[in-house]
Design a protein around this motif. Structure first.
Motif, PDB file in Angstrom:
ATOM      1  N   THR A  95     -16.564  -1.486   6.618  1.00  0.00           N
ATOM      2  CA  THR A  95     -16.272  -2.719   5.897  1.00  0.00           C
ATOM      3  C   THR A  95     -14.837  -2.675   5.394  1.00  0.00           C
ATOM      4  OG1 THR A  95     -16.955  -4.202   4.117  1.00  0.00           O
ATOM      5  CG2 THR A  95     -17.099  -1.841   3.657  1.00  0.00           C
ATOM      6  N   TRP A  96     -14.235  -3.827   5.238  1.00  0.00           N
ATOM      7  CA  TRP A  96     -12.887  -3.898   4.674  1.00  0.00           C
ATOM      8  C   TRP A  96     -12.926  -4.068   3.169  1.00  0.00           C
ATOM      9  CZ3 TRP A  96     -10.672  -7.933   8.621  1.00  0.00           C
ATOM     10  CH2 TRP A  96     -10.435  -7.289   9.836  1.00  0.00           C
ATOM     11  N   LYS A  97     -14.088  -4.400   2.624  1.00  0.00           N
ATOM     12  CA  LYS A  97     -14.194  -4.635   1.189  1.00  0.00           C
ATOM     13  C   LYS A  97     -13.922  -3.345   0.411  1.00  0.00           C
ATOM     14  CE  LYS A  97     -17.130  -6.312  -2.482  1.00  0.00           C
ATOM     15  NZ  LYS A  97     -18.451  -6.794  -2.859  1.00  0.00           N
ATOM     16  N   GLY A  98     -12.911  -3.388  -0.443  1.00  0.00           N
ATOM     17  CA  GLY A  98     -12.613  -2.273  -1.324  1.00  0.00           C
ATOM     18  C   GLY A  98     -12.053  -1.035  -0.647  1.00  0.00           C
ATOM     19  N   ILE A  99     -11.702  -1.131   0.627  1.00  0.00           N
ATOM     20  CA  ILE A  99     -11.260   0.054   1.372  1.00  0.00           C
ATOM     21  C   ILE A  99      -9.840   0.480   1.001  1.00  0.00           C
ATOM     22  CG2 ILE A  99     -10.354  -1.163   3.399  1.00  0.00           C
ATOM     23  CD1 ILE A  99     -11.670   0.992   5.106  1.00  0.00           C
ATOM     24  N   PHE A 100      -8.984  -0.492   0.662  1.00  0.00           N
ATOM     25  CA  PHE A 100      -7.578  -0.176   0.420  1.00  0.00           C
ATOM     26  C   PHE A 100      -7.417   0.734  -0.798  1.00  0.00           C
ATOM     27  CE2 PHE A 100      -3.230  -0.706  -0.948  1.00  0.00           C
ATOM     28  CZ  PHE A 100      -2.555  -0.558   0.251  1.00  0.00           C
ATOM     29  N   GLY A 101      -6.663   1.798  -0.625  1.00  0.00           N
ATOM     30  CA  GLY A 101      -6.417   2.748  -1.708  1.00  0.00           C
ATOM     31  C   GLY A 101      -7.423   3.878  -1.782  1.00  0.00           C
ATOM     32  N   GLN A 102      -8.477   3.811  -1.006  1.00  0.00           N
ATOM     33  CA  GLN A 102      -9.477   4.877  -0.991  1.00  0.00           C
ATOM     34  C   GLN A 102      -9.066   5.961   0.009  1.00  0.00           C
ATOM     35  OE1 GLN A 102     -13.387   3.369  -0.121  1.00  0.00           O
ATOM     36  NE2 GLN A 102     -13.534   2.261  -2.047  1.00  0.00           N
ATOM     37  N   THR A 103      -9.629   7.128  -0.158  1.00  0.00           N
ATOM     38  CA  THR A 103      -9.439   8.207   0.800  1.00  0.00           C
ATOM     39  C   THR A 103     -10.769   8.424   1.509  1.00  0.00           C
ATOM     40  OG1 THR A 103      -7.722   9.258  -0.518  1.00  0.00           O
ATOM     41  CG2 THR A 103      -8.842  10.640   1.100  1.00  0.00           C
ATOM     42  N   HIS A 104     -10.712   8.478   2.833  1.00  0.00           N
ATOM     43  CA  HIS A 104     -11.921   8.663   3.643  1.00  0.00           C
ATOM     44  C   HIS A 104     -11.713   9.825   4.602  1.00  0.00           C
ATOM     45  CE1 HIS A 104     -13.864   4.939   2.374  1.00  0.00           C
ATOM     46  NE2 HIS A 104     -12.664   4.374   2.443  1.00  0.00           N
TER      47      HIS A 104
ATOM     48  N   THR B 265     -11.648  11.382   8.088  1.00  0.00           N
ATOM     49  CA  THR B 265     -11.411  10.872   9.433  1.00  0.00           C
ATOM     50  C   THR B 265     -11.407  12.047  10.401  1.00  0.00           C
ATOM     51  OG1 THR B 265      -8.987  11.078   9.433  1.00  0.00           O
ATOM     52  CG2 THR B 265      -9.908   9.048   8.479  1.00  0.00           C
ATOM     53  N   SER B 266     -11.211  11.728  11.654  1.00  0.00           N
ATOM     54  CA  SER B 266     -11.196  12.762  12.692  1.00  0.00           C
ATOM     55  C   SER B 266     -10.057  13.759  12.524  1.00  0.00           C
ATOM     56  CB  SER B 266     -11.112  12.105  14.075  1.00  0.00           C
ATOM     57  OG  SER B 266     -10.000  11.230  14.144  1.00  0.00           O
ATOM     58  N   VAL B 267      -9.075  13.450  11.662  1.00  0.00           N
ATOM     59  CA  VAL B 267      -7.965  14.377  11.402  1.00  0.00           C
ATOM     60  C   VAL B 267      -7.990  14.905   9.970  1.00  0.00           C
ATOM     61  CG1 VAL B 267      -6.500  13.371  13.178  1.00  0.00           C
ATOM     62  CG2 VAL B 267      -6.318  12.542  10.829  1.00  0.00           C
ATOM     63  N   GLY B 268      -9.065  14.639   9.237  1.00  0.00           N
ATOM     64  CA  GLY B 268      -9.182  15.094   7.859  1.00  0.00           C
ATOM     65  C   GLY B 268      -9.103  13.931   6.890  1.00  0.00           C
ATOM     66  N   PRO B 269      -9.085  14.225   5.591  1.00  0.00           N
ATOM     67  CA  PRO B 269      -9.022  13.163   4.587  1.00  0.00           C
ATOM     68  C   PRO B 269      -7.763  12.302   4.777  1.00  0.00           C
ATOM     69  CG  PRO B 269      -9.533  15.269   3.561  1.00  0.00           C
ATOM     70  CD  PRO B 269      -9.148  15.554   4.987  1.00  0.00           C
ATOM     71  N   THR B 270      -7.955  10.981   4.725  1.00  0.00           N
ATOM     72  CA  THR B 270      -6.866  10.051   4.971  1.00  0.00           C
ATOM     73  C   THR B 270      -6.893   8.926   3.955  1.00  0.00           C
ATOM     74  OG1 THR B 270      -6.970  10.535   7.345  1.00  0.00           O
ATOM     75  CG2 THR B 270      -5.827   8.525   6.704  1.00  0.00           C
ATOM     76  N   LEU B 271      -5.745   8.661   3.349  1.00  0.00           N
ATOM     77  CA  LEU B 271      -5.608   7.561   2.409  1.00  0.00           C
ATOM     78  C   LEU B 271      -5.507   6.255   3.179  1.00  0.00           C
ATOM     79  CD1 LEU B 271      -5.076   6.451  -0.487  1.00  0.00           C
ATOM     80  CD2 LEU B 271      -2.642   6.803  -0.008  1.00  0.00           C
ATOM     81  N   VAL B 272      -6.296   5.270   2.783  1.00  0.00           N
ATOM     82  CA  VAL B 272      -6.217   3.951   3.407  1.00  0.00           C
ATOM     83  C   VAL B 272      -5.095   3.178   2.713  1.00  0.00           C
ATOM     84  CG1 VAL B 272      -7.440   1.815   3.942  1.00  0.00           C
ATOM     85  CG2 VAL B 272      -8.666   3.999   3.973  1.00  0.00           C
ATOM     86  N   ASP B 273      -3.923   3.219   3.336  1.00  0.00           N
ATOM     87  CA  ASP B 273      -2.764   2.494   2.829  1.00  0.00           C
ATOM     88  C   ASP B 273      -2.233   1.599   3.945  1.00  0.00           C
ATOM     89  OD1 ASP B 273      -1.542   4.299   4.572  1.00  0.00           O
ATOM     90  OD2 ASP B 273      -0.384   5.313   3.026  1.00  0.00           O
ATOM     91  N   GLU B 274      -1.078   0.971   3.720  1.00  0.00           N
ATOM     92  CA  GLU B 274      -0.514   0.073   4.726  1.00  0.00           C
ATOM     93  C   GLU B 274      -0.280   0.783   6.058  1.00  0.00           C
ATOM     94  OE1 GLU B 274       0.827   0.315   1.613  1.00  0.00           O
ATOM     95  OE2 GLU B 274       0.985  -1.711   0.788  1.00  0.00           O
ATOM     96  N   ASN B 275       0.228   2.008   6.005  1.00  0.00           N
ATOM     97  CA  ASN B 275       0.502   2.754   7.231  1.00  0.00           C
ATOM     98  C   ASN B 275      -0.771   3.054   8.009  1.00  0.00           C
ATOM     99  OD1 ASN B 275       3.299   2.842   6.820  1.00  0.00           O
ATOM    100  ND2 ASN B 275       3.127   4.678   5.563  1.00  0.00           N
ATOM    101  N   TYR B 276      -1.797   3.498   7.293  1.00  0.00           N
ATOM    102  CA  TYR B 276      -3.062   3.801   7.968  1.00  0.00           C
ATOM    103  C   TYR B 276      -3.654   2.546   8.611  1.00  0.00           C
ATOM    104  CZ  TYR B 276      -7.975   4.813   8.720  1.00  0.00           C
ATOM    105  OH  TYR B 276      -9.209   4.939   9.297  1.00  0.00           O
ATOM    106  N   LEU B 277      -3.622   1.430   7.881  1.00  0.00           N
ATOM    107  CA  LEU B 277      -4.178   0.198   8.434  1.00  0.00           C
ATOM    108  C   LEU B 277      -3.405  -0.241   9.677  1.00  0.00           C
ATOM    109  CD1 LEU B 277      -4.976  -1.766   5.168  1.00  0.00           C
ATOM    110  CD2 LEU B 277      -6.600  -0.653   6.705  1.00  0.00           C
TER     111      LEU B 277
ATOM    112  N   LYS C 247      -6.072  -5.767   1.689  1.00  0.00           N
ATOM    113  CA  LYS C 247      -5.718  -5.282   0.355  1.00  0.00           C
ATOM    114  C   LYS C 247      -6.342  -6.123  -0.742  1.00  0.00           C
ATOM    115  CE  LYS C 247      -1.353  -4.095  -0.343  1.00  0.00           C
ATOM    116  NZ  LYS C 247       0.129  -4.089  -0.255  1.00  0.00           N
ATOM    117  N   CYS C 248      -6.564  -7.404  -0.483  1.00  0.00           N
ATOM    118  CA  CYS C 248      -7.111  -8.319  -1.491  1.00  0.00           C
ATOM    119  C   CYS C 248      -8.629  -8.231  -1.626  1.00  0.00           C
ATOM    120  CB  CYS C 248      -6.737  -9.765  -1.138  1.00  0.00           C
ATOM    121  SG  CYS C 248      -4.971 -10.091  -1.278  1.00  0.00           S
ATOM    122  N   LEU C 249      -9.290  -7.601  -0.690  1.00  0.00           N
ATOM    123  CA  LEU C 249     -10.756  -7.527  -0.717  1.00  0.00           C
ATOM    124  C   LEU C 249     -11.214  -6.403  -1.641  1.00  0.00           C
ATOM    125  CD1 LEU C 249     -11.386  -7.972   3.110  1.00  0.00           C
ATOM    126  CD2 LEU C 249     -11.781  -9.673   1.306  1.00  0.00           C
ATOM    127  N   LYS C 250     -11.589  -6.769  -2.817  1.00  0.00           N
ATOM    128  CA  LYS C 250     -12.009  -5.772  -3.810  1.00  0.00           C
ATOM    129  C   LYS C 250     -13.482  -5.856  -4.104  1.00  0.00           C
ATOM    130  CE  LYS C 250      -7.477  -5.716  -5.745  1.00  0.00           C
ATOM    131  NZ  LYS C 250      -6.685  -4.693  -5.470  1.00  0.00           N
TER     132      LYS C 250
END
Length: 85
Positions: A20-29, A31-43, A82-85
């Motif tokens: 889901t995209w809801k609330g994803i921005f700014g979270q760390t999840h 991933t296949s390469v390890g923990p990843t921050l969901v920021d502009e670059n990741y998106l 980013k706006c989906l909180k």
């Protein structure tokens, strides 16, 4: 909806093929390469090279939109997410 993103991604937190995209921005999840921050670059990376860092619990099935979306369209999508909180 024009590119079919809503087929696999929700904006309300409901489960689908992709995260889901809801609330994803700014979270760390994980991933296949390890923990990843969901920021502009990741998106941005996830839109153009989606199978480079696949979120744990999901399959690498997202197609690349490289060359299909203009930078302005990608920027708009990132702003929307980013706006989906």
């Amino acid at each position: 909806t024009a590119r079919g993103c809503n087929q696999c991604h929700s904006v309300d937190g409901s489960a689908k093929t992709g995260p889901t995209w809801k609330g994803i921005f700014g979270q760390t999840h994980d991933t296949s390469v390890g923990p990843t921050l969901v920021d502009e670059n990741y998106l941005r990376e996830s839109i153009v090279d989606p199978n480079d860092k696949v979120r744990s619990g999901y399959n690498a099935v997202m197609p690349s939109f490289k060359g299909q979306l203009k930078d302005e369209q990608i920027d708009g999508l990132i702003t929307f997410i980013k706006c989906l909180k």
